[in-house]
Write a protein that holds these residues in place. Structure first.
Motif, mmCIF file in Angstrom:
data_model
loop_
_atom_site.group_PDB
_atom_site.id
_atom_site.type_symbol
_atom_site.label_atom_id
_atom_site.label_comp_id
_atom_site.label_asym_id
_atom_site.label_seq_id
_atom_site.Cartn_x
_atom_site.Cartn_y
_atom_site.Cartn_z
ATOM 1 N N UNK A 1 17.615 48.617 46.322
ATOM 2 C CA UNK A 1 17.819 47.523 45.370
ATOM 3 C C UNK A 1 17.100 47.847 44.061
ATOM 4 N N UNK A 2 17.805 47.624 42.950
ATOM 5 C CA UNK A 2 17.223 47.887 41.626
ATOM 6 C C UNK A 2 17.081 46.592 40.807
ATOM 7 N N UNK A 3 18.002 45.669 40.972
ATOM 8 C CA UNK A 3 18.013 44.501 40.080
ATOM 9 C C UNK A 3 16.851 43.537 40.343
ATOM 10 N N UNK A 4 16.565 43.265 41.614
ATOM 11 C CA UNK A 4 15.547 42.269 41.945
ATOM 12 C C UNK A 4 14.182 42.601 41.350
ATOM 13 N N UNK A 5 13.690 43.846 41.470
ATOM 14 C CA UNK A 5 12.388 44.139 40.853
ATOM 15 C C UNK A 5 12.396 43.950 39.336
ATOM 16 N N UNK A 6 13.507 44.259 38.685
ATOM 17 C CA UNK A 6 13.572 44.114 37.224
ATOM 18 C C UNK A 6 13.559 42.637 36.835
ATOM 19 N N UNK A 7 14.306 41.815 37.563
ATOM 20 C CA UNK A 7 14.334 40.373 37.275
ATOM 21 C C UNK A 7 12.957 39.753 37.523
ATOM 22 N N UNK A 8 12.319 40.135 38.624
ATOM 23 C CA UNK A 8 10.973 39.631 38.914
ATOM 24 C C UNK A 8 9.995 40.027 37.818
ATOM 25 N N UNK A 9 10.121 41.247 37.339
ATOM 26 C CA UNK A 9 9.246 41.730 36.266
ATOM 27 C C UNK A 9 9.386 40.870 35.017
ATOM 28 N N UNK B 1 24.780 42.242 36.583
ATOM 29 C CA UNK B 1 25.271 43.568 36.931
ATOM 30 C C UNK B 1 25.898 43.539 38.334
ATOM 31 N N UNK B 2 27.054 44.177 38.487
ATOM 32 C CA UNK B 2 27.798 44.120 39.753
ATOM 33 C C UNK B 2 27.703 45.401 40.577
ATOM 34 N N UNK B 3 27.637 46.567 39.929
ATOM 35 C CA UNK B 3 27.787 47.837 40.640
ATOM 36 C C UNK B 3 26.498 48.347 41.262
ATOM 37 N N UNK B 4 25.384 47.714 40.959
ATOM 38 C CA UNK B 4 24.091 48.118 41.507
ATOM 39 C C UNK B 4 23.485 46.925 42.210
ATOM 40 N N UNK B 5 22.932 47.148 43.383
ATOM 41 C CA UNK B 5 22.334 46.048 44.144
ATOM 42 C C UNK B 5 21.004 45.621 43.539
ATOM 43 N N UNK C 1 15.453 35.683 28.846
ATOM 44 C CA UNK C 1 16.786 36.037 28.358
ATOM 45 C C UNK C 1 17.205 37.411 28.860
ATOM 46 N N UNK C 2 16.248 38.350 28.947
ATOM 47 C CA UNK C 2 16.562 39.690 29.422
ATOM 48 C C UNK C 2 16.928 39.738 30.894
ATOM 49 N N UNK C 3 16.417 38.794 31.676
ATOM 50 C CA UNK C 3 16.722 38.793 33.109
ATOM 51 C C UNK C 3 18.174 38.409 33.383
ATOM 52 N N UNK C 4 18.788 37.667 32.479
ATOM 53 C CA UNK C 4 20.154 37.163 32.720
ATOM 54 C C UNK C 4 21.188 38.285 32.829
ATOM 55 N N UNK D 1 9.595 51.513 47.063
ATOM 56 C CA UNK D 1 10.128 50.342 47.771
ATOM 57 C C UNK D 1 11.581 50.096 47.373
ATOM 58 N N UNK D 2 11.869 50.267 46.092
ATOM 59 C CA UNK D 2 13.246 50.110 45.620
ATOM 60 C C UNK D 2 14.176 51.128 46.277
ATOM 61 N N UNK D 3 13.712 52.380 46.429
ATOM 62 C CA UNK D 3 14.508 53.395 47.134
ATOM 63 C C UNK D 3 14.759 52.974 48.578
ATOM 64 N N UNK D 4 13.725 52.475 49.227
ATOM 65 C CA UNK D 4 13.848 52.108 50.650
ATOM 66 C C UNK D 4 14.788 50.922 50.838
ATOM 67 N N UNK D 5 14.668 49.935 49.966
ATOM 68 C CA UNK D 5 15.518 48.746 50.065
ATOM 69 C C UNK D 5 16.889 48.940 49.439
#
Length: 425
Positions: free
Chosen positions: A309-317, A421-425, A413-416, A303-307
């Protein structure tokens, strides 16, 4: 001389990376190889680290076991830090007919197995620290090259998918190792030998499946102080997002291991369970963590490949890990740990699946991928060490119930930094 790139069946010159044009289809064999390699490294290690090592420490020093475990973890963190930087750099520059990564995988996994087999014969805490430190040196000599293979041989558009396959092996090792380790609580010595045997085959099996191309054609680099600095020091140029990913990963992993590192003592000293109940609940929690991580891990990467996006799944996790961690705080009962296993397992599945792809995409220099990924992997090994150290401090101040809000705070704290991060969506 040219070589055949077995992931594409095309004859190409040696290259340290793969582009989208070079690789129209996901290199599934490479994904399976790294997944099995990391499964057979992390599984035995976690069985020892989360179950058998605490049990052995308790045998040697039952009164000071929590403090002793924290000291051993601190020594481990120092050794793992040095090993990841040095071995990663040496791996990047290794020229052999078996490739850059393969020799290190074999030596690392076999060396780790030997050290695990020695631990049952160690009768003092100082000697146990020495053996565990040497084991960490070999362990990270195996892990850093395995992770670097994804950067070497997977094109950017397939990294989420291959990271998902990798995460299945990683999750299976992390949680399956705890289940396996729990079966040996009544016979710790046999457990060390059995897990050492599994670890011994990790590197050779990964190498055989992966079939890394020869690195003899890798262009030589002149020996200059600039090259030495580049290969053996922390990156400094274009590395803002790299360090944000590093610190985000460190605290999220620490959140998980603040709980899992003391899971045995939480069950016996916080929930006051008997030995047979402890083994049963430990196995159930680990199974829940593994199954939920498998399910989410298989979904999140593609899903991350299709969208893209890398940051959103990590923050949600990170948020899911924090939510799950609070249930045992409010209820010192086995069911609360099972709820934790279900919710945090979903979070860790998404995290393990996508985080590795995120790490690769923030690398400042692909030519030093193993060294830089090795430093990022310090967030894994460092988090595994930092979590129990902070948990030991929480236990000392407020008791075992302090572990759970600590873990929740670390996850948030880890999600912040991931959000920053700017260079990766």
């Amino acid at each position: 001389m040219t070589v055949v790139d077995t992931t594409t069946a095309r004859v190409v010159p040696w290259s340290g990376s793969t582009t989208d044009v070079d690789q129209p289809k996901p290199p599934l064999r490479v994904g399976v190889a790294v997944a099995l390699g990391i499964l057979l490294v992390t599984g035995p290690y976690m069985g020892v680290n989360a179950v058998l090592l605490p049990a052995r420490v308790a045998e040697i020093d039952p009164e000071g076991k929590a403090t002793a475990l924290a000291v051993i973890s601190t020594v481990s963190m120092v050794v793992a830090t040095l090993a990841n930087i040095v071995v990663g750099a040496l791996s990047d520059g290794t020229r052999s007919r078996w490739g850059r990564r393969s020799p290190w995988m074999i030596v690392g996994s076999i060396g780790t197995a030997v050290m695990l087999a020695v631990i049952p014969f160690v009768g003092s805490l100082p000697m146990l620290m020495v053996v565990w430190a040497v084991m960490q040196l070999f362990l990270n000599s195996a892990i850093a090259p395995i992770i670097a293979v994804i950067a070497d041989r997977v094109a950017p558009r397939h990294r989420g998918t291959i990271s998902s396959i990798y995460s299945l092996g990683f999750s299976g090792g992390i949680y399956g190792g705890q289940i396996l380790g729990a079966q040996f609580l009544g016979d710790v010595t046999t457990g060390f030998f059995a897990l050492a045997g599994l670890l011994a085959i990790a590197g050779p099996l990964c190498v055989v499946l992966m079939r890394e191309q020869s690195s003899l054609d890798m262009p030589p680099r002149a020996f200059t102080w600039s090259a030495v600095r580049e290969n053996f020091t922390l990156p400094t140029t274009g590395s803002r997002d790299y360090y944000l990913a590093l610190f985000g990963k460190l605290t999220i992993v620490a959140a998980k291991f603040a709980i899992s590192g003391y899971m045995l003592y939480i069950l016996t000293d916080y929930m006051l369970l008997a030995e047979d109940q402890t083994a049963q609940v430990l196995s159930l929690v680990s199974l829940l963590l593994m199954l939920t991580a498998f399910g989410m891990g298989a979904i999140a990467g593609p899903v991350s490949d299709k969208l893209k996006r890398r940051r959103l799944p990590v923050i949600t996790a990170a948020v899911l890990i924090a939510v799950g961690a609070m249930f045992p705080f409010f209820a010192a009962e086995p069911w609360a740990l099972l709820v934790y296993g279900a919710i945090a397992g979903i979070g860790m599945g998404a995290f393990n699946s996508v985080d590795q792809a995120l790490n690769i995409e923030v690398l400042p220099n692909p030519d030093t991928a193993a060294k830089d990924l090795g430093i990022l992997n310090l967030a894994n090994t460092g988090g595994q060490v930092l979590g129990p150290i902070l948990a030991a401090a929480a236990i000392g101040f407020v008791g075992y119930h302090g572990i759970f809000p600590l873990a929740a705070a670390l996850a948030i704290l880890g999600a912040i930094p991931i959000f920053m991060i700017r260079t990766v969506r």
